[in-house]
Design a protein around this motif. Structure first.
Motif, PDB file in Angstrom:
ATOM      1  N   ALA A 112       0.832  -1.202   0.000  1.00 19.12           N
ATOM      2  CA  ALA A 112       0.000   0.000   0.000  1.00 19.12           C
ATOM      3  C   ALA A 112       0.869   1.254   0.000  1.00 19.12           C
ATOM      4  N   LEU A 113       1.896   1.252   0.839  1.00 20.49           N
ATOM      5  CA  LEU A 113       2.776   2.415   0.914  1.00 20.49           C
ATOM      6  C   LEU A 113       3.520   2.648  -0.392  1.00 20.49           C
ATOM      7  N   ASN A 114       3.964   1.587  -1.056  1.00 22.03           N
ATOM      8  CA  ASN A 114       4.657   1.770  -2.333  1.00 22.03           C
ATOM      9  C   ASN A 114       3.711   2.298  -3.404  1.00 22.03           C
ATOM     10  N   SER A 115       2.443   1.913  -3.351  1.00 22.02           N
ATOM     11  CA  SER A 115       1.459   2.484  -4.266  1.00 22.02           C
ATOM     12  C   SER A 115       1.253   3.967  -3.965  1.00 22.02           C
ATOM     13  N   ASP A 116       1.193   4.320  -2.675  1.00 22.08           N
ATOM     14  CA  ASP A 116       1.076   5.734  -2.293  1.00 22.08           C
ATOM     15  C   ASP A 116       2.311   6.518  -2.707  1.00 22.08           C
ATOM     16  N   LEU A 117       3.473   5.909  -2.539  1.00 22.83           N
ATOM     17  CA  LEU A 117       4.726   6.553  -2.934  1.00 22.83           C
ATOM     18  C   LEU A 117       4.736   6.821  -4.435  1.00 22.83           C
ATOM     19  N   ALA A 118       4.330   5.832  -5.206  1.00 21.60           N
ATOM     20  CA  ALA A 118       4.292   5.987  -6.661  1.00 21.60           C
ATOM     21  C   ALA A 118       3.322   7.092  -7.067  1.00 21.60           C
ATOM     22  N   ALA A 119       2.120   7.085  -6.497  1.00 21.98           N
ATOM     23  CA  ALA A 119       1.120   8.103  -6.833  1.00 21.98           C
ATOM     24  C   ALA A 119       1.603   9.497  -6.450  1.00 21.98           C
ATOM     25  N   THR A 120       2.236   9.585  -5.292  1.00 24.85           N
ATOM     26  CA  THR A 120       2.730  10.877  -4.823  1.00 24.85           C
ATOM     27  C   THR A 120       3.805  11.414  -5.756  1.00 24.85           C
ATOM     28  N   TYR A 121       4.705  10.545  -6.213  1.00 28.30           N
ATOM     29  CA  TYR A 121       5.758  11.021  -7.110  1.00 28.30           C
ATOM     30  C   TYR A 121       5.240  11.341  -8.510  1.00 28.30           C
ATOM     31  N   VAL A 122       4.245  10.623  -8.992  1.00 31.45           N
ATOM     32  CA  VAL A 122       3.642  10.995 -10.277  1.00 31.45           C
ATOM     33  C   VAL A 122       3.032  12.389 -10.154  1.00 31.45           C
ATOM     34  N   LEU A 123       2.303  12.617  -9.067  1.00 24.58           N
ATOM     35  CA  LEU A 123       1.715  13.935  -8.847  1.00 24.58           C
ATOM     36  C   LEU A 123       2.798  14.994  -8.653  1.00 24.58           C
ATOM     37  N   TYR A 124       3.831  14.676  -7.886  1.00 30.83           N
ATOM     38  CA  TYR A 124       4.941  15.612  -7.665  1.00 30.83           C
ATOM     39  C   TYR A 124       5.530  16.078  -9.000  1.00 30.83           C
ATOM     40  N   HIS A 125       5.832  15.137  -9.882  1.00 34.11           N
ATOM     41  CA  HIS A 125       6.469  15.505 -11.149  1.00 34.11           C
ATOM     42  C   HIS A 125       5.534  16.322 -12.037  1.00 34.11           C
ATOM     43  N   GLN A 126       4.250  16.016 -11.985  1.00 33.25           N
ATOM     44  CA  GLN A 126       3.307  16.799 -12.776  1.00 33.25           C
ATOM     45  C   GLN A 126       3.203  18.222 -12.223  1.00 33.25           C
ATOM     46  N   VAL A 127       3.093  18.353 -10.909  1.00 34.93           N
ATOM     47  CA  VAL A 127       3.019  19.682 -10.290  1.00 34.93           C
ATOM     48  C   VAL A 127       4.301  20.461 -10.571  1.00 34.93           C
ATOM     49  N   LYS A 128       5.439  19.791 -10.483  1.00 35.83           N
ATOM     50  CA  LYS A 128       6.722  20.456 -10.751  1.00 35.83           C
ATOM     51  C   LYS A 128       6.772  20.963 -12.194  1.00 35.83           C
ATOM     52  N   LYS A 129       6.267  20.159 -13.128  1.00 33.61           N
ATOM     53  CA  LYS A 129       6.196  20.584 -14.531  1.00 33.61           C
ATOM     54  C   LYS A 129       5.386  21.871 -14.638  1.00 33.61           C
ATOM     55  N   HIS A 130       4.247  21.922 -13.969  1.00 33.82           N
ATOM     56  CA  HIS A 130       3.395  23.109 -14.039  1.00 33.82           C
ATOM     57  C   HIS A 130       4.048  24.309 -13.364  1.00 33.82           C
ATOM     58  N   GLY A 140      -7.457  14.308  -6.164  1.00 37.48           N
ATOM     59  CA  GLY A 140      -8.635  13.571  -5.716  1.00 37.48           C
ATOM     60  C   GLY A 140      -8.380  12.081  -5.629  1.00 37.48           C
ATOM     61  N   ASP A 141      -7.715  11.534  -6.654  1.00 34.73           N
ATOM     62  CA  ASP A 141      -7.407  10.096  -6.653  1.00 34.73           C
ATOM     63  C   ASP A 141      -6.467   9.726  -5.513  1.00 34.73           C
ATOM     64  N   VAL A 142      -5.451  10.548  -5.291  1.00 36.63           N
ATOM     65  CA  VAL A 142      -4.495  10.279  -4.212  1.00 36.63           C
ATOM     66  C   VAL A 142      -5.198  10.381  -2.861  1.00 36.63           C
ATOM     67  N   THR A 143      -6.078  11.348  -2.710  1.00 36.06           N
ATOM     68  CA  THR A 143      -6.839  11.499  -1.467  1.00 36.06           C
ATOM     69  C   THR A 143      -7.635  10.231  -1.169  1.00 36.06           C
ATOM     70  N   GLU A 144      -8.351   9.734  -2.167  1.00 37.99           N
ATOM     71  CA  GLU A 144      -9.149   8.514  -1.969  1.00 37.99           C
ATOM     72  C   GLU A 144      -8.266   7.334  -1.583  1.00 37.99           C
ATOM     73  N   GLN A 145      -7.142   7.186  -2.270  1.00 38.34           N
ATOM     74  CA  GLN A 145      -6.264   6.057  -1.973  1.00 38.34           C
ATOM     75  C   GLN A 145      -5.668   6.165  -0.575  1.00 38.34           C
ATOM     76  N   LEU A 146      -5.225   7.353  -0.183  1.00 39.18           N
ATOM     77  CA  LEU A 146      -4.675   7.523   1.164  1.00 39.18           C
ATOM     78  C   LEU A 146      -5.714   7.160   2.222  1.00 39.18           C
ATOM     79  N   ARG A 147      -6.951   7.564   2.005  1.00 38.49           N
ATOM     80  CA  ARG A 147      -8.004   7.214   2.962  1.00 38.49           C
ATOM     81  C   ARG A 147      -8.160   5.696   3.070  1.00 38.49           C
ATOM     82  N   GLU A 148      -8.142   5.015   1.929  1.00 42.12           N
ATOM     83  CA  GLU A 148      -8.241   3.546   1.936  1.00 42.12           C
ATOM     84  C   GLU A 148      -7.080   2.933   2.714  1.00 42.12           C
TER      85      GLU A 148
END
Length: 180
Positions: free
Chosen positions: A33-51, A127-135
């Motif tokens: 679960a944590l590695n899935s959260d880590l992956a999602a967080t870094y995908v979001l991080y890189h997208q936000v950094k791009k913006h 939103g997707d990361v929020t839902e997953q973290l809650r799970e």
């Protein structure tokens, strides 16, 4: 290049921590679960950094600064997640291709989009990361790992707050007139 040839711990395998006393079968679920959260967080991080890098327009400075703060908070959250996975006896996921393979979210395309579209893409992943973290908070609670639960609650608080702020940036009320 390293000359070391011995793998100390293989990714995907979990060894029980004597100090934490979480049974191996539960630790495996938590590390996954944590590695899935880590992956999602870094995908979001890189997208936000791009913006953060490509934002233009009248609101450039404020959005540029804010997205830099968001990226820093996401990176800090990723660090918390990775360190907890390691403490549970696992190997934290690393590497861009690995993140995209494991993440339950997909980044936007390679192109540069207008800032409204970019922020809409960010909001979707928040939103997707929020839902997953809650799970995963529920999972940690059910498995009796209250420290992982608390660590994820802290990460979730930051993710929710930034998602909420991005939602405000996307509101129609603005002092800047759209170009005709």
């Amino acid at each position: 290049m390293s000359t070391q040839k011995t793998v100390r711990d293989e990714y995907g395998e979990v060894h029980e921590s004597e100090a934490l006393r979480i049974p191996e079968d539960k630790a495996e679920q938590l590390v996954d679960a944590l590695n899935s959260d880590l992956a999602a967080t870094y995908v979001l991080y890189h997208q936000v950094k791009k913006h953060h890098w490509i934002v233009e327009g009248a609101e450039f400075h404020d959005i540029h600064e804010y997205l830099g703060e968001v990226a820093a908070d996401l990176e800090e959250g990723a660090d918390i997640i990775a360190e907890r996975a390691q403490a549970l006896g696992g190997v934290p996921l690393s590497g861009g291709a690995n993140y995209e393979e494991v993440a339950p979210v997909s980044p936007e395309g390679k192109d540069a989009y207008d800032i409204r579209t970019s922020l809409e893409h960010d909001l979707e992943i928040f939103g997707d990361v929020t839902e997953q973290l809650r799970e995963h908070i529920r999972l940690a609670n059910e498995l009796g790992d209250y420290n992982t639960e608390e660590e994820l609650r802290g990460v979730l608080a930051d993710v929710e707050e930034h998602g909420h702020h991005i939602e405000h940036y996307l509101e129609d009320d603005t002092l800047v007139e759209a170009a005709e």
